[in-house]
Design a protein around this motif. Structure first.
Motif, mmCIF file in Angstrom:
data_model
loop_
_atom_site.group_PDB
_atom_site.id
_atom_site.type_symbol
_atom_site.label_atom_id
_atom_site.label_comp_id
_atom_site.label_asym_id
_atom_site.label_seq_id
_atom_site.Cartn_x
_atom_site.Cartn_y
_atom_site.Cartn_z
ATOM 1 N N SER A 27 0.593 -1.414 -0.324
ATOM 2 C CA SER A 27 -0.036 0.121 0.122
ATOM 3 C C SER A 27 1.355 0.995 -0.380
ATOM 4 C CB SER A 27 -1.035 0.126 1.177
ATOM 5 O OG SER A 27 -1.728 -1.122 1.443
ATOM 6 N N LEU A 28 1.823 1.473 0.556
ATOM 7 C CA LEU A 28 2.604 2.423 0.619
ATOM 8 C C LEU A 28 3.798 2.549 -0.757
ATOM 9 C CD1 LEU A 28 4.307 1.681 4.220
ATOM 10 C CD2 LEU A 28 2.983 3.499 3.703
ATOM 11 N N THR A 29 3.691 1.930 -1.426
ATOM 12 C CA THR A 29 5.176 1.766 -2.690
ATOM 13 C C THR A 29 3.601 2.236 -3.952
ATOM 14 O OG1 THR A 29 6.212 -0.349 -2.341
ATOM 15 C CG2 THR A 29 5.787 0.284 -4.095
ATOM 16 N N ALA A 30 2.037 1.986 -3.168
ATOM 17 C CA ALA A 30 0.766 2.990 -4.454
ATOM 18 C C ALA A 30 0.635 3.990 -4.146
ATOM 19 C CB ALA A 30 -0.164 1.234 -3.919
ATOM 20 N N LEU A 31 1.140 4.231 -2.735
ATOM 21 C CA LEU A 31 0.448 5.935 -2.556
ATOM 22 C C LEU A 31 1.851 6.412 -3.081
ATOM 23 C CD1 LEU A 31 -1.398 5.506 0.798
ATOM 24 C CD2 LEU A 31 -2.160 5.710 -1.904
ATOM 25 N N ARG A 32 2.826 6.078 -3.508
ATOM 26 C CA ARG A 32 3.909 7.097 -3.875
ATOM 27 C C ARG A 32 3.789 7.982 -5.105
ATOM 28 N NH1 ARG A 32 9.141 2.883 -3.499
ATOM 29 N NH2 ARG A 32 9.172 2.337 -1.116
ATOM 30 N N ALA A 33 3.212 7.400 -5.989
ATOM 31 C CA ALA A 33 3.158 8.116 -7.376
ATOM 32 C C ALA A 33 2.147 9.226 -7.251
ATOM 33 C CB ALA A 33 2.413 6.811 -8.421
ATOM 34 N N PRO A 34 0.829 9.200 -6.379
ATOM 35 C CA PRO A 34 -0.360 9.627 -6.378
ATOM 36 C C PRO A 34 0.378 10.960 -5.259
ATOM 37 C CG PRO A 34 -1.440 8.110 -5.753
ATOM 38 C CD PRO A 34 0.274 8.031 -6.349
ATOM 39 N N ALA A 35 1.749 10.758 -4.138
ATOM 40 C CA ALA A 35 2.075 11.616 -3.495
ATOM 41 C C ALA A 35 2.906 12.447 -3.914
ATOM 42 C CB ALA A 35 2.320 10.936 -2.083
ATOM 43 N N VAL A 36 3.860 11.598 -5.432
ATOM 44 C CA VAL A 36 4.061 12.697 -5.914
ATOM 45 C C VAL A 36 3.901 13.586 -7.445
ATOM 46 C CG1 VAL A 36 6.315 12.664 -7.471
ATOM 47 C CG2 VAL A 36 6.606 11.163 -5.785
ATOM 48 N N ARG A 37 2.193 13.191 -7.393
ATOM 49 C CA ARG A 37 1.695 14.347 -8.506
ATOM 50 C C ARG A 37 1.601 14.964 -7.498
ATOM 51 N NH1 ARG A 37 0.240 9.315 -10.347
ATOM 52 N NH2 ARG A 37 -1.822 9.151 -9.130
ATOM 53 N N HIS A 38 1.055 15.021 -6.190
ATOM 54 C CA HIS A 38 0.367 15.903 -5.226
ATOM 55 C C HIS A 38 1.412 17.031 -5.395
ATOM 56 C CE1 HIS A 38 -1.741 18.077 -2.680
ATOM 57 N NE2 HIS A 38 -1.136 18.382 -1.426
ATOM 58 N N LEU A 39 2.812 16.900 -4.824
ATOM 59 C CA LEU A 39 3.861 17.425 -4.591
ATOM 60 C C LEU A 39 4.347 18.378 -6.105
ATOM 61 C CD1 LEU A 39 6.347 14.892 -2.232
ATOM 62 C CD2 LEU A 39 4.781 16.937 -1.617
ATOM 63 N N PHE A 40 3.752 18.162 -6.968
ATOM 64 C CA PHE A 40 4.250 18.981 -8.381
ATOM 65 C C PHE A 40 3.618 20.227 -8.428
ATOM 66 C CE2 PHE A 40 7.354 15.749 -9.727
ATOM 67 C CZ PHE A 40 8.386 16.415 -10.388
ATOM 68 N N THR A 41 2.153 19.500 -7.625
ATOM 69 C CA THR A 41 0.950 20.807 -8.218
ATOM 70 C C THR A 41 0.665 21.565 -7.397
ATOM 71 O OG1 THR A 41 -0.696 18.707 -8.536
ATOM 72 C CG2 THR A 41 -1.908 20.944 -8.144
ATOM 73 N N LEU A 42 1.180 20.858 -6.069
ATOM 74 C CA LEU A 42 1.901 22.289 -4.686
ATOM 75 C C LEU A 42 3.334 22.950 -5.709
ATOM 76 C CD1 LEU A 42 1.709 20.434 -1.331
ATOM 77 C CD2 LEU A 42 -0.034 22.118 -3.028
ATOM 78 N N ARG A 43 4.087 22.496 -6.220
ATOM 79 C CA ARG A 43 4.645 23.155 -7.188
ATOM 80 C C ARG A 43 5.028 24.399 -8.012
ATOM 81 N NH1 ARG A 43 10.778 19.618 -9.129
ATOM 82 N NH2 ARG A 43 10.981 19.749 -6.846
ATOM 83 N N ALA A 44 3.479 23.545 -8.433
ATOM 84 C CA ALA A 44 3.340 25.039 -10.161
ATOM 85 C C ALA A 44 2.604 25.696 -9.085
ATOM 86 C CB ALA A 44 2.449 23.885 -11.215
ATOM 87 N N GLU A 45 1.775 25.675 -8.596
ATOM 88 C CA GLU A 45 1.251 26.983 -7.286
ATOM 89 C C GLU A 45 2.521 27.396 -6.580
ATOM 90 O OE1 GLU A 45 -1.597 25.089 -5.334
ATOM 91 O OE2 GLU A 45 -2.983 24.038 -7.481
ATOM 92 N N ARG A 46 3.348 27.244 -6.802
ATOM 93 C CA ARG A 46 4.851 28.505 -6.036
ATOM 94 C C ARG A 46 3.761 28.157 -4.238
ATOM 95 N NH1 ARG A 46 7.775 31.038 -8.255
ATOM 96 N NH2 ARG A 46 7.782 31.105 -10.959
ATOM 97 N N ARG A 47 3.651 26.666 -3.723
ATOM 98 C CA ARG A 47 3.346 26.219 -2.665
ATOM 99 C C ARG A 47 3.818 25.270 -1.775
ATOM 100 N NH1 ARG A 47 -1.015 24.897 -0.929
ATOM 101 N NH2 ARG A 47 -2.049 24.309 -3.370
ATOM 102 N N LEU A 48 4.846 24.660 -2.688
ATOM 103 C CA LEU A 48 5.264 23.526 -1.808
ATOM 104 C C LEU A 48 6.545 24.158 -1.030
ATOM 105 C CD1 LEU A 48 6.088 21.193 -2.749
ATOM 106 C CD2 LEU A 48 7.854 21.753 -4.205
#
Length: 257
Positions: A27-48
């Motif tokens: 389960s932890l391995t399956a959650l890596r991809a959604p977590a990285v996509r969410h971090l990329f979204t925060l970086r695009a919004e300059r909120r990371l």
């Protein structure tokens, strides 16, 4: 009588240990991809921020540096964002076809490597452009004066155990003998290697048989004491039936002295 109060230093309470991950490794391995996509979204919004990375690392049971490395790899190679942290070494591994070949050769890895080399030599060569005709007289003189070419080894029709030659996979390129032996030691357990050499019974000296999987507490006890549970359930059912039949309430009996 000594009335002086004793001054003792209180012993500090020990800090509780860190709690382990609440999810399993899959389960932890399956959650890596959604977590990285969410971090990329925060970086695009300059909120990371580092807080986001630290929280993600704690949830995924990894270090902060690992999450930063996943972000860096996904930035340079976007395809890695689909499976952050996946192994991409491209190393040679033992395939099911090679396992079958090892079984035919009774675990002789060196013989299997020789079969792979012979299979690669017998593969049809790629088509090349025809070369201009050479001088036949010069070629005839050279062939007459030069040493005779060694005769090729006669082809075989089957492998040990009656397996056809088609069972040998064509590898391009064929790994070296050291690489092949290292892959056999890494990908095959000691029990598998022993079973290839001496049969399935030899694997029992290395593998563990008849073990119960790890489950929750008292599950095995409940499975071994089914009759006791049925007996208690039957007694309770008899009490409920008597209460409904007689229209009375349950009255506990006093304990006998």
């Amino acid at each position: 009588m000594n009335t002086t109060p004793s001054h003792t230093t209180p012993t500090p309470a020990s800090a509780p240990g860190e709690a382990g991950p609440a999810l399993d490794a899959v389960s932890l391995t399956a959650l890596r991809a959604p977590a990285v996509r969410h971090l990329f979204t925060l970086r695009a919004e300059r909120r990371l921020s580092r807080v986001h990375v630290h929280t993600t690392a704690q949830c995924l049971n990894v270090s902060d540096r690992t999450v930063w490395r996943w972000l860096a790899e996904a930035t340079t190679t976007p395809a890695t964002a689909a499976a952050p942290g996946a192994r991409r070494t491209g190393r040679f591994e033992i395939t099911p076809e090679l396992r079958v070949l090892l079984a035919y050769w009774h675990g002789n890895a060196s013989a299997v490597h020789r079969e792979l080399l012979d299979r690669a030599r017998q593969a049809p060569a790629p088509a090349i452009s025809p070369s201009p005709p050479a001088d036949t007289d010069t070629d005839a003189d050279a062939s007459a004066s030069g040493p005779a070419a060694p005769s090729p080894r006669p082809p075989r029709n089957a492998l040990p155990g009656g397996a056809p030659l088609a069972a040998v996979p064509l590898l391009d390129p064929v790994p070296s003998l050291a690489t092949f032996l290292r892959a056999v030691r890494r990908d095959l357990t000691a029990g598998e290697r022993a079973s290839y050499r001496h049969g399935p019974q030899a694997a029992r000296a290395h593998d563990v048989f008849a073990t119960r999987p790890r489950t929750w507490r008292n599950e095995v006890w409940e499975a071994d004491h089914v009759q006791a549970l049925l007996c208690l359930a039957r007694r309770r059912a008899d009490v409920l039936f008597a209460m409904l039949r007689d229209g009375t309430f349950y009255e506990p009996r006093p304990a006998s002295s």
